[in-house]
Scaffold this active site. Structure first.
Site, PDB file in Angstrom:
ATOM      1  N   HIS A 137      -1.930  -0.762   4.238  1.00  0.00           N
ATOM      2  CA  HIS A 137      -3.690  -0.932   3.221  1.00  0.00           C
ATOM      3  C   HIS A 137      -3.756  -2.216   2.885  1.00  0.00           C
ATOM      4  O   HIS A 137      -5.219  -3.147   2.519  1.00  0.00           O
ATOM      5  CB  HIS A 137      -3.397   0.248   1.786  1.00  0.00           C
ATOM      6  CG  HIS A 137      -3.721   1.325   1.865  1.00  0.00           C
ATOM      7  ND1 HIS A 137      -4.814   1.953   0.815  1.00  0.00           N
ATOM      8  CD2 HIS A 137      -3.584   2.582   1.978  1.00  0.00           C
ATOM      9  CE1 HIS A 137      -4.467   3.252   0.989  1.00  0.00           C
ATOM     10  NE2 HIS A 137      -3.882   3.609   2.024  1.00  0.00           N
ATOM     11  N   ASP A 138      -2.589  -3.390   3.085  1.00  0.00           N
ATOM     12  CA  ASP A 138      -2.657  -4.631   2.871  1.00  0.00           C
ATOM     13  C   ASP A 138      -3.025  -5.487   4.415  1.00  0.00           C
ATOM     14  O   ASP A 138      -4.028  -5.650   4.184  1.00  0.00           O
ATOM     15  CB  ASP A 138      -1.549  -5.167   2.655  1.00  0.00           C
ATOM     16  CG  ASP A 138      -1.669  -6.695   2.327  1.00  0.00           C
ATOM     17  OD1 ASP A 138      -2.564  -6.599   1.219  1.00  0.00           O
ATOM     18  OD2 ASP A 138      -0.936  -7.689   2.677  1.00  0.00           O
ATOM     19  N   VAL A 151      -6.963  -3.948   5.289  1.00  0.00           N
ATOM     20  CA  VAL A 151      -8.031  -4.429   4.529  1.00  0.00           C
ATOM     21  C   VAL A 151      -7.905  -6.101   4.588  1.00  0.00           C
ATOM     22  O   VAL A 151      -7.187  -7.003   4.176  1.00  0.00           O
ATOM     23  CB  VAL A 151      -7.939  -4.140   3.309  1.00  0.00           C
ATOM     24  CG1 VAL A 151      -9.065  -4.544   2.137  1.00  0.00           C
ATOM     25  CG2 VAL A 151      -8.228  -2.871   2.989  1.00  0.00           C
ATOM     26  N   ASP A 199      -2.205  -9.854   2.952  1.00  0.00           N
ATOM     27  CA  ASP A 199      -2.198 -10.941   2.510  1.00  0.00           C
ATOM     28  C   ASP A 199      -1.514 -10.464   1.301  1.00  0.00           C
ATOM     29  O   ASP A 199      -1.874 -10.967   0.271  1.00  0.00           O
ATOM     30  CB  ASP A 199      -3.809 -11.837   1.998  1.00  0.00           C
ATOM     31  CG  ASP A 199      -4.998 -10.530   1.306  1.00  0.00           C
ATOM     32  OD1 ASP A 199      -4.053  -9.751   1.714  1.00  0.00           O
ATOM     33  OD2 ASP A 199      -5.636 -10.900   1.604  1.00  0.00           O
ATOM     34  N   HIS A 217       2.393   9.079   8.687  1.00  0.00           N
ATOM     35  CA  HIS A 217       2.339  10.801   8.120  1.00  0.00           C
ATOM     36  C   HIS A 217       3.012  11.683   9.303  1.00  0.00           C
ATOM     37  O   HIS A 217       3.051  13.335   7.977  1.00  0.00           O
ATOM     38  CB  HIS A 217       0.897  11.601   8.446  1.00  0.00           C
ATOM     39  CG  HIS A 217      -0.659  10.351   7.400  1.00  0.00           C
ATOM     40  ND1 HIS A 217      -1.450  11.105   8.036  1.00  0.00           N
ATOM     41  CD2 HIS A 217      -0.204   9.196   6.781  1.00  0.00           C
ATOM     42  CE1 HIS A 217      -2.169   9.766   7.113  1.00  0.00           C
ATOM     43  NE2 HIS A 217      -1.648   8.991   6.704  1.00  0.00           N
ATOM     44  N   SER A 218       3.888  11.362   9.031  1.00  0.00           N
ATOM     45  CA  SER A 218       5.130  12.321   9.889  1.00  0.00           C
ATOM     46  C   SER A 218       6.429  12.092   8.383  1.00  0.00           C
ATOM     47  O   SER A 218       7.265  13.166   8.386  1.00  0.00           O
ATOM     48  CB  SER A 218       6.433  12.551  10.561  1.00  0.00           C
ATOM     49  OG  SER A 218       6.904  11.342  10.836  1.00  0.00           O
ATOM     50  N   ASP A 245       5.394  16.954   6.070  1.00  0.00           N
ATOM     51  CA  ASP A 245       6.317  17.602   7.008  1.00  0.00           C
ATOM     52  C   ASP A 245       7.378  18.686   6.562  1.00  0.00           C
ATOM     53  O   ASP A 245       8.095  18.235   5.527  1.00  0.00           O
ATOM     54  CB  ASP A 245       6.478  16.817   8.030  1.00  0.00           C
ATOM     55  CG  ASP A 245       7.957  17.188   9.363  1.00  0.00           C
ATOM     56  OD1 ASP A 245       7.561  18.063   8.974  1.00  0.00           O
ATOM     57  OD2 ASP A 245       7.954  16.609  10.213  1.00  0.00           O
ATOM     58  N   THR A 305      10.711  17.898   8.544  1.00  0.00           N
ATOM     59  CA  THR A 305      11.719  16.644   8.437  1.00  0.00           C
ATOM     60  C   THR A 305      11.093  14.809   7.537  1.00  0.00           C
ATOM     61  O   THR A 305      10.034  14.854   8.313  1.00  0.00           O
ATOM     62  CB  THR A 305      11.968  15.341  10.180  1.00  0.00           C
ATOM     63  OG1 THR A 305      10.929  16.137  10.979  1.00  0.00           O
ATOM     64  CG2 THR A 305      12.641  17.430  10.387  1.00  0.00           C
ATOM     65  N   ASP A 347       9.014  10.829  12.847  1.00  0.00           N
ATOM     66  CA  ASP A 347       9.464  11.705  14.423  1.00  0.00           C
ATOM     67  C   ASP A 347       8.669  12.048  14.295  1.00  0.00           C
ATOM     68  O   ASP A 347       7.320  12.876  13.585  1.00  0.00           O
ATOM     69  CB  ASP A 347      11.121  12.550  14.150  1.00  0.00           C
ATOM     70  CG  ASP A 347      10.481  13.231  13.932  1.00  0.00           C
ATOM     71  OD1 ASP A 347       8.784  13.480  12.879  1.00  0.00           O
ATOM     72  OD2 ASP A 347      10.956  14.158  12.971  1.00  0.00           O
TER      73      ASP A 347
HETATM   74  C1  HEM Z   1      -7.488   7.610   8.783  1.00  0.00           C
HETATM   75  C2  HEM Z   1      -6.641   6.948   8.609  1.00  0.00           C
HETATM   76  C3  HEM Z   1      -6.214   7.097   7.615  1.00  0.00           C
HETATM   77  C4  HEM Z   1      -5.979   7.719   6.489  1.00  0.00           C
HETATM   78  C5  HEM Z   1      -7.500   8.761   5.971  1.00  0.00           C
HETATM   79  C6  HEM Z   1      -4.888   7.949   5.922  1.00  0.00           C
HETATM   80  C7  HEM Z   1      -4.885   8.875   4.054  1.00  0.00           C
HETATM   81  C8  HEM Z   1      -4.280   9.529   3.940  1.00  0.00           C
HETATM   82  C9  HEM Z   1      -3.964  10.052   2.257  1.00  0.00           C
HETATM   83  C10 HEM Z   1      -4.810  10.375   1.440  1.00  0.00           C
HETATM   84  C11 HEM Z   1      -2.703  10.067   1.969  1.00  0.00           C
HETATM   85  C12 HEM Z   1      -1.725  11.073   0.444  1.00  0.00           C
HETATM   86  C13 HEM Z   1      -2.144  10.195  -0.447  1.00  0.00           C
HETATM   87  C14 HEM Z   1      -1.581  10.744  -1.598  1.00  0.00           C
HETATM   88  O1  HEM Z   1      -2.637  11.855  -2.091  1.00  0.00           O
HETATM   89  O2  HEM Z   1      -0.948  10.964  -2.091  1.00  0.00           O
HETATM   90  C15 HEM Z   1      -2.061   9.686   2.928  1.00  0.00           C
HETATM   91  C16 HEM Z   1      -0.285   9.147   2.553  1.00  0.00           C
HETATM   92  C17 HEM Z   1       0.149   8.350   3.419  1.00  0.00           C
HETATM   93  N1  HEM Z   1      -0.590   7.743   4.446  1.00  0.00           N
HETATM   94 FE1  HEM Z   1      -1.998   7.570   5.370  1.00  0.00          FE
HETATM   95  N2  HEM Z   1      -3.606   7.372   5.966  1.00  0.00           N
HETATM   96  C18 HEM Z   1      -4.110   7.260   7.171  1.00  0.00           C
HETATM   97  C19 HEM Z   1      -3.697   6.381   8.141  1.00  0.00           C
HETATM   98  C20 HEM Z   1      -2.415   6.005   7.798  1.00  0.00           C
HETATM   99  C21 HEM Z   1      -1.857   4.707   8.319  1.00  0.00           C
HETATM  100  C22 HEM Z   1      -2.040   3.642   9.399  1.00  0.00           C
HETATM  101  C23 HEM Z   1      -0.479   4.294   7.800  1.00  0.00           C
HETATM  102  C24 HEM Z   1       0.992   3.556   8.575  1.00  0.00           C
HETATM  103  C25 HEM Z   1       1.490   3.090   8.810  1.00  0.00           C
HETATM  104  C26 HEM Z   1      -0.190   5.522   6.327  1.00  0.00           C
HETATM  105  C27 HEM Z   1       0.624   5.805   6.008  1.00  0.00           C
HETATM  106  C28 HEM Z   1       1.258   6.585   5.433  1.00  0.00           C
HETATM  107  C29 HEM Z   1       2.168   6.521   4.300  1.00  0.00           C
HETATM  108  C30 HEM Z   1       3.426   6.660   4.529  1.00  0.00           C
HETATM  109  C31 HEM Z   1       1.755   8.426   3.430  1.00  0.00           C
HETATM  110  C32 HEM Z   1       2.944   8.737   2.558  1.00  0.00           C
HETATM  111  C33 HEM Z   1       2.722   8.163   1.381  1.00  0.00           C
HETATM  112  C34 HEM Z   1       3.318   8.617  -0.010  1.00  0.00           C
HETATM  113  O3  HEM Z   1       3.950   9.697   0.062  1.00  0.00           O
HETATM  114  O4  HEM Z   1       4.139   7.537  -1.249  1.00  0.00           O
HETATM  115  N3  HEM Z   1      -1.208   6.248   6.567  1.00  0.00           N
HETATM  116  N4  HEM Z   1      -2.772   8.706   3.780  1.00  0.00           N
END
Ligand code: HEM
Ligand code: NAG
Length: 331
Positions: free
Chosen positions: A73-74, A77, A81, A199-200, A249, A252, A257
């Site tokens: 997110h940082d 966008v 920064d 998203h694993s 997931d 795991t 992974d």
């Molecule tokens: C098309 C790109 C992406 C979209 C639309 C997206 C969207 C989302 C959404 C909707 C959630 C769930 C938020 C919630 O309901 O609590 C999420 C969680 C997460 N995203 Fe993504 N994401 C994307 C790419 C990425 C990328 C590139 C990363 C890191 C390299 C990432 C890392 C994470 C992580 C670690 C979570 C879990 C957060 C938690 O459990 O606190 N995401 N994302």
């Protein structure tokens, strides 16, 4: 709305913001990041961050998950920064309040890391570098690859929640839009597929799932899995404040992974965008390869994450080293 934006119409404020970013880039260019940037100014900086990340992980394992999402997110966008860490204040519309940031957590523990650094070397290590290095160290704790990262990022003095949607895709955006967004920061299709392997780990709140379940179940979702998700998310219109969620997931949940890709092939992708990776012919071959080869996944993940972490770092004028990551320094 802060005092500054009362005088300046929002659009003008945005234009000024973008122009100031561009001119900073123009004056200072790329390539100012370097390995071990704090070698002289704060030799223990990287070690302190690593220790704090470890301590936090031991107490709250999900902090490591948060550090990965923070980096996305940082740095998406652009530039990287630490604008995501600013809270609402005069002239600051916190990016944390954007709908896209929903579910982001553990920001207060960034303060824990920052405090440890301030004790050793006051006003030296940027919050943007804390975002980068905490993600790097969190990834290792979750079983992911070790990524050599440069440092020397600086912190923004402004943030605008309104621009977040222009960079971070929505969970239901088309794969072509998603690929174009990552392409625009130099990450190719293979890298994008690898990066989404983030998203694993972690969770999704029901608010981000229900449109795949109600009124009818998304046909690309495995029917048994859909039943399970409906039990996790029984309300078609969940309360925004409810802590109702499903894990990305189930097998795991705390391991970075390639189970993610196996789940996609089994129609158990949680977000629409996840499942699209397996149905889009451009991305499918990489999904298949990552599902069968964890080493290949980790390689691509590391490569793409490094590119993300170096996306247009703010290095020049109109930047600072924040003392408290939540606020710009008082002048
Ligand atoms: C098309 C790109 C992406 C979209 C639309 C997206 C969207 C989302 C959404 C909707 C959630 C769930 C938020 C919630 O309901 O609590 C999420 C969680 C997460 N995203 Fe993504 N994401 C994307 C790419 C990425 C990328 C590139 C990363 C890191 C390299 C990432 C890392 C994470 C992580 C670690 C979570 C879990 C957060 C938690 O459990 O606190 N995401 N994302
Ligand atoms: C995605 O979902 C939101 C509601 O959360 C909706 O407003 C938007 O139009 C949807 N976008 C697409 C591309 O379907």
């Amino acid at each position: 709305m802060g005092a500054t934006s009362i005088h300046l119409p929002r659009r003008l404020a945005l234009i000024i913001y973008v122009v100031s970013l561009l001119s900073t880039q123009f004056l200072t260019g790329h390539g100012e990041l370097q390995l071990n940037y704090y070698y002289e100014s704060c030799p223990n900086a990287e070690e302190i961050i690593k220790q704090e990340v470890q301590k936090l992980y031991d107490k709250h394992g999900n902090t490591a998950v948060s550090w990965i999402r923070n980096l996305f997110h940082d740095c998406m966008v652009n530039p990287c920064d630490a604008s995501i860490l600013l809270v609402n204040a005069i002239g600051i519309e916190s990016e944390q309040k954007s709908r896209r940031s929903f579910g982001m957590r553990n920001f207060k523990y960034i303060g824990t890391i920052k405090k440890a650094l301030e004790k050793e070397c006051p006003s030296t290590v940027s919050c943007a570098d804390i975002i980068a290095l905490s993600a790097r160290d969190g990834i290792v704790l979750l079983g992911g690859p070790r990524i050599e990262m440069k440092t020397g990022r600086r912190d923004a003095r402004a943030s605008y929640a309104g621009v977040v949607d222009d960079f971070i895709p929505d969970r239901n955006d088309s794969m072509s839009l998603v690929l174009a967004r990552f392409q625009s920061i130099g990450i190719d299709v293979e890298g994008t597929v690898g990066l989404l392997g983030a998203h694993s780990v972690g969770r999704v709140h029901c608010i981000n799932l229900v449109d795949r379940l109600y009124p009818t179940v998304d046909p690309t979702l495995d029917p048994d899995y859909a039943e399970y998700l409906k039990r996790r998310c029984p309300e078609p219109e969940p309360d925004l404040n409810a802590v109702e969620y499903a894990r990305f997931d189930q097998e795991t949940p705390m391991a970075l992974d390639n189970m993610y890709y196996k789940n996609l092939l089994a129609h158990k992708g949680l977000l629409q965008v996840d499942q699209e990776l397996a149905s889009d012919p451009t991305t499918y071959p990489f999904v298949e390869k990552m599902a069968s080869d964890n080493g290949y996944f980790q390689e691509q993940f590391a490569r793409a994450l490094l590119l993300l972490s170096e996306n247009n770092p703010l290095t020049g004028a109109d930047s600072e080293i924040r003392k408290d990551c939540r606020y710009v320094n008082a002048d």
